[in-house]
Design a protein around this motif. Structure first.
Motif, PDB file in Angstrom:
ATOM      1  N   LYS A   1      27.387  -3.671 -26.930  1.00  0.00           N
ATOM      2  CA  LYS A   1      28.352  -3.261 -25.797  1.00  0.00           C
ATOM      3  C   LYS A   1      27.294  -2.418 -25.072  1.00  0.00           C
ATOM      4  O   LYS A   1      26.448  -1.565 -25.388  1.00  0.00           O
ATOM      5  N   LEU A   2      27.499  -2.577 -23.718  1.00  0.00           N
ATOM      6  CA  LEU A   2      26.586  -1.789 -22.877  1.00  0.00           C
ATOM      7  C   LEU A   2      27.373  -1.374 -21.633  1.00  0.00           C
ATOM      8  O   LEU A   2      28.045  -1.854 -20.761  1.00  0.00           O
ATOM      9  N   ALA A   3      27.699   0.013 -21.647  1.00  0.00           N
ATOM     10  CA  ALA A   3      28.354   0.820 -20.509  1.00  0.00           C
ATOM     11  C   ALA A   3      27.432   1.165 -19.312  1.00  0.00           C
ATOM     12  O   ALA A   3      26.085   1.115 -19.769  1.00  0.00           O
ATOM     13  N   ARG A   4      27.690   1.582 -18.383  1.00  0.00           N
ATOM     14  CA  ARG A   4      27.083   2.020 -17.072  1.00  0.00           C
ATOM     15  C   ARG A   4      26.120   2.977 -17.373  1.00  0.00           C
ATOM     16  O   ARG A   4      25.134   2.941 -17.017  1.00  0.00           O
TER      17      ARG A   4
ATOM     18  N   GLY B   1      34.296 -12.781 -28.814  1.00  0.00           N
ATOM     19  CA  GLY B   1      33.678 -11.422 -29.129  1.00  0.00           C
ATOM     20  C   GLY B   1      32.792 -11.314 -30.255  1.00  0.00           C
ATOM     21  O   GLY B   1      32.407 -10.108 -30.886  1.00  0.00           O
ATOM     22  N   GLN B   2      32.302 -12.402 -30.809  1.00  0.00           N
ATOM     23  CA  GLN B   2      31.467 -12.476 -32.036  1.00  0.00           C
ATOM     24  C   GLN B   2      29.651 -12.688 -31.694  1.00  0.00           C
ATOM     25  O   GLN B   2      29.241 -12.625 -32.541  1.00  0.00           O
ATOM     26  N   SER B   3      29.596 -12.676 -30.499  1.00  0.00           N
ATOM     27  CA  SER B   3      28.268 -12.803 -29.861  1.00  0.00           C
ATOM     28  C   SER B   3      28.124 -12.345 -28.637  1.00  0.00           C
ATOM     29  O   SER B   3      28.966 -11.935 -28.159  1.00  0.00           O
ATOM     30  N   GLY B   4      26.520 -12.110 -28.375  1.00  0.00           N
ATOM     31  CA  GLY B   4      26.331 -11.872 -26.997  1.00  0.00           C
ATOM     32  C   GLY B   4      26.670 -10.310 -26.708  1.00  0.00           C
ATOM     33  O   GLY B   4      26.800  -9.360 -27.580  1.00  0.00           O
ATOM     34  N   THR B   5      26.439  -9.915 -25.299  1.00  0.00           N
ATOM     35  CA  THR B   5      26.604  -8.544 -24.894  1.00  0.00           C
ATOM     36  C   THR B   5      28.025  -8.541 -24.065  1.00  0.00           C
ATOM     37  O   THR B   5      28.013  -9.127 -23.063  1.00  0.00           O
ATOM     38  N   THR B   6      28.699  -7.417 -24.383  1.00  0.00           N
ATOM     39  CA  THR B   6      29.886  -7.232 -23.573  1.00  0.00           C
ATOM     40  C   THR B   6      29.810  -5.995 -22.588  1.00  0.00           C
ATOM     41  O   THR B   6      29.191  -4.701 -23.151  1.00  0.00           O
ATOM     42  N   ILE B   7      29.788  -6.413 -21.426  1.00  0.00           N
ATOM     43  CA  ILE B   7      29.652  -5.129 -20.495  1.00  0.00           C
ATOM     44  C   ILE B   7      30.804  -4.208 -20.323  1.00  0.00           C
ATOM     45  O   ILE B   7      32.043  -4.867 -20.079  1.00  0.00           O
TER      46      ILE B   7
END
Length: 396
Positions: A330-333, A387-393
């Motif tokens: 997870k990547l927040a601003r 939601g089981q892979s990758g990056t959620t912005i």
């Protein structure tokens, strides 16, 4: 999404469905021949689990159930159970069509006409899929890999909802330019597009690559249409103005024709966009595919719950570009702003510089109404969505 297709059906229902699938009735076999490959370009499933039931045929895209009744269904007790079953299924927002076996044997044309009328009525119902829309961009490196591209397109075709695909052209345009001895320049990951290069990228992106993707989707029973920005005046852009760099015929997006896109979606036609736009003055422009995906997602978010997904060869946004296990889930601003600042000594940011334009687009999309942005590996499309892979912005 696939987990919603079964409405909470348990393992025993799945087992029963498998048993029934292996012993279809003669009437079911006749209708299945017409539903399996059909003129509506819809995907039907046979003996499909829904909650505590197994329905004969199901199209999740239209939430349409088709049931076939033999003589036993004339029994009053069975009729009562059928009514109760229908009432439960309708609680899920499903449309139910029932036909007798005799209708299949003796009047299949009338049966298909009734199904066709229901299909058209469902397609013309605004936001018939609950309002969700996936806007998905596929990275160029995947386009260059026939096996990975085929796997991605199969997963994309099987998404049971409205969707839009945006693509670039991979390395083919660069190879053609080299063969024709046309010099190529790239600044900060952006191609400088002179007049000759524009001819090449238009032929490759909007021609060869676009039509091959559309043909592959049709083979996977996804009714797609290939477009560039000039088609139907769907993506209006202007020639980029930069005081320091002349990017040539590179375009920045001004407007999206959402009416045209929505018309296609409501007809169950999946738009596939090549990254070529136009300026309404007769000039084609080469435009970044990530930006097009962002702009389409933002524009369509006024009518749909849009999820924007950037797929490429990496597993997500990486802390170490050489380590696939270093995915930021997870990547927040606030974290992003810190990670993209060059560190003292090394002069390098934690996030790979080539990822920064994609992330800037992601946060811009979230700020303009897009519900979710995901970045990850193209071969893991279903995992990305679940939601089981990758990056959620995320915005915080």
């Amino acid at each position: 999404m696939k987990e919603n297709m079964f409405y909470g059906a348990g393992n025993l229902i799945f087992q029963k469905a498998e048993e029934l699938r292996n012993r279809m009735t003669p009437a079911e076999e006749i209708l299945w021949k017409h539903l399996h490959i059909n003129g509506w370009k819809l995907k039907f499933r046979r003996q499909h689990p829904i909650w505590n039931y197994v329905v004969d045929f199901y199209c999740h895209n239209l939430k349409l159930v088709i049931e076939l009744d033999g003589e036993i269904h004339e029994n009053e007790e069975v009729k009562k159970n059928d009514k109760q079953r229908e009432d439960h299924l309708k609680e899920f927002g499903l449309t139910i069509l029932r036909f007798k076996n005799d209708e299949i044997f003796n009047n299949i044309k009338s049966v298909l006409a009734t199904i066709s009328q229901t299909v058209e009525k469902s397609r013309n119902t605004p936001l018939g899929d609950g309002g969700k829309l996936f806007v998905i961009k596929i990275g160029g490196n995947i386009i260059d890999d026939e096996t990975k591209l085929s796997s991605f397109l199969e997963s994309f075709a099987n998404l049971e909802c409205k969707k839009i695909l945006i693509h670039g052209g991979g390395k083919l345009a660069t190879r053609m330019a080299e063969q024709l001895k046309i010099p190529q320049q790239v600044v900060d990951g952006r191609r400088i597009t002179d007049a000759e290069t524009l001819k090449i990228v238009t032929m490759v992106y909007a021609g060869y690559v676009n039509k091959n993707i559309v043909a592959a989707l049709q083979a996977d029973h996804c009714n797609a249409i290939g477009l560039c920005g000039a088609d139907g005046d769907v993506i209006l852009a202007h020639k980029r103005k930069n005081p320091l760099i002349d990017y040539g015929f590179v375009g920045d997006v001004d407007a999206i024709n959402t009416d045209l896109i929505n018309t296609l979606l409501q007809k169950n036609i999946t738009p596939v966009f090549a990254s070529i736009t136009h300026d309404q003055q007769g000039q084609l422009l080469n435009t970044n595919a990530d930006t097009i995906a962002q702009e389409i997602a933002k524009a369509m978010s006024k009518e749909y719950d849009v999820e924007l997904i950037y797929t490429f060869e990496k597993s997500g946004v990486l802390l170490d570009v050489h380590d696939e296990s270093s995915v930021i889930r997870k990547l927040a601003r606030s974290s992003y702003d810190e990670l993209k600042i060059p560190h003292t000594g090394s002069g390098e940011a934690k996030i790979f510089a080539g990822m920064i334009p994609k992330l800037d687009n992601a946060f811009a999309a979230l700020n303009s109404g897009v519900k979710k942005v995901i970045i990850g590996k193209a071969e893991e499309l279903n995992k990305l969505i679940n939601g089981q892979s990758g990056t959620t912005i995320i915005n915080e």
